[in-house]
Scaffold this motif. Structure first.
Motif, PDB file in Angstrom:
ATOM      1  N   ARG A  41       0.760  -1.360   0.208  1.00  0.00           N
ATOM      2  CA  ARG A  41      -0.102   0.082   0.338  1.00  0.00           C
ATOM      3  C   ARG A  41       1.045   1.567  -0.623  1.00  0.00           C
ATOM      4  O   ARG A  41       0.464   2.337  -0.387  1.00  0.00           O
ATOM      5  N   LEU A  42       1.491   1.224   0.475  1.00  0.00           N
ATOM      6  CA  LEU A  42       2.892   2.212   0.530  1.00  0.00           C
ATOM      7  C   LEU A  42       3.370   2.767  -0.592  1.00  0.00           C
ATOM      8  O   LEU A  42       3.467   3.659  -1.152  1.00  0.00           O
ATOM      9  N   PHE A  43       3.408   2.291  -1.473  1.00  0.00           N
ATOM     10  CA  PHE A  43       3.911   1.930  -2.926  1.00  0.00           C
ATOM     11  C   PHE A  43       3.092   1.879  -4.278  1.00  0.00           C
ATOM     12  O   PHE A  43       4.028   1.599  -5.407  1.00  0.00           O
ATOM     13  N   ASN A  44       2.228   1.635  -4.164  1.00  0.00           N
ATOM     14  CA  ASN A  44       1.274   1.749  -5.252  1.00  0.00           C
ATOM     15  C   ASN A  44       0.283   2.607  -5.957  1.00  0.00           C
ATOM     16  O   ASN A  44      -0.320   2.644  -5.543  1.00  0.00           O
ATOM     17  N   GLU A  45       1.878   3.201  -6.435  1.00  0.00           N
ATOM     18  CA  GLU A  45       1.710   4.958  -7.657  1.00  0.00           C
ATOM     19  C   GLU A  45       1.687   4.010  -8.074  1.00  0.00           C
ATOM     20  O   GLU A  45       2.461   3.119  -8.349  1.00  0.00           O
ATOM     21  N   PRO A  46       0.216   3.753  -9.272  1.00  0.00           N
ATOM     22  CA  PRO A  46       0.885   3.643 -11.092  1.00  0.00           C
ATOM     23  C   PRO A  46       1.984   3.526 -11.235  1.00  0.00           C
ATOM     24  O   PRO A  46       3.231   4.630 -11.389  1.00  0.00           O
ATOM     25  N   GLY A  47       2.775   2.482 -11.945  1.00  0.00           N
ATOM     26  CA  GLY A  47       4.021   2.415 -12.292  1.00  0.00           C
ATOM     27  C   GLY A  47       4.608   2.223 -11.885  1.00  0.00           C
ATOM     28  O   GLY A  47       5.869   1.329 -12.052  1.00  0.00           O
ATOM     29  N   PHE A  48       5.022   2.023 -10.486  1.00  0.00           N
ATOM     30  CA  PHE A  48       5.870   1.525  -9.855  1.00  0.00           C
ATOM     31  C   PHE A  48       6.258   0.437  -8.875  1.00  0.00           C
ATOM     32  O   PHE A  48       7.649  -0.427  -9.458  1.00  0.00           O
TER      33      PHE A  48
END
Length: 109
Positions: A65-72
Motif C-alpha cells: 500500500r505504501l508503494f502503490n503508485e501507478p507504474g512503481f
C-alpha cells in the motif's frame, strides 16, 4: 563484535535497492572498493530479505500500500515480492516508520 549501522543516505539506499533481485549469498560486489561496513550491511539485509520471503509474506504484502503508485510496482510479480521483502528488512533494521520508509525509497528511485 559490535556493529553500528551506517547512515541510510540516498546513495546508500539506492545502492541497497540495486541489489533487490540479487539471490547469491553473500551478494557479489562488482566494485572491490565497497567498504566492509556496506558489505556487512548488505549481508544482514539480504538474510532478512530471504527470511521475509520465506516466513513473513503477509507483512511484506502489507507494505504494498505504501508503494502503490501507478507504474512503481507490479501486482503479482516476483520482483515486487523481492522488493517488498527488502523494504521490510530496511524498515525493521533501521526502525523506520512507514512514511520514513516510503520517503527514503521514493527519493532514491
Amino acid at each position: 563484535m559490535k556493529f553500528s549501522l551506517p547512515g541510510l543516505t540516498k546513495k546508500r539506499a539506492r545502492w541497497i535497492f540495486d541489489y533487490v533481485h540479487e539471490r547469491d549469498m553473500p551478494p557479489m560486489f562488482p566494485n572491490a572498493s565497497t567498504p566492509d561496513i556496506d558489505k556487512t550491511l548488505m549481508l544482514i539485509l539480504k538474510s532478512m530479505q530471504i527470511a521475509n520471503i520465506e516466513r513473513r509474506t503477509e507483512e511484506c504484502v502489507d507494505l504494498f500500500r505504501l508503494f502503490n503508485e501507478p507504474g512503481f510496482l507490479e501486482t503479482n510479480s516476483e520482483g515486487t515480492t523481492w522488493f517488498l521483502a527488502l523494504a521490510l528488512a530496511v524498515k525493521e533494521l533501521y526502525r523506520l516508520e512507514d512514511e520514513e520508509l516510503q520517503r527514503i525509497i521514493y527519493n532514491c528511485h
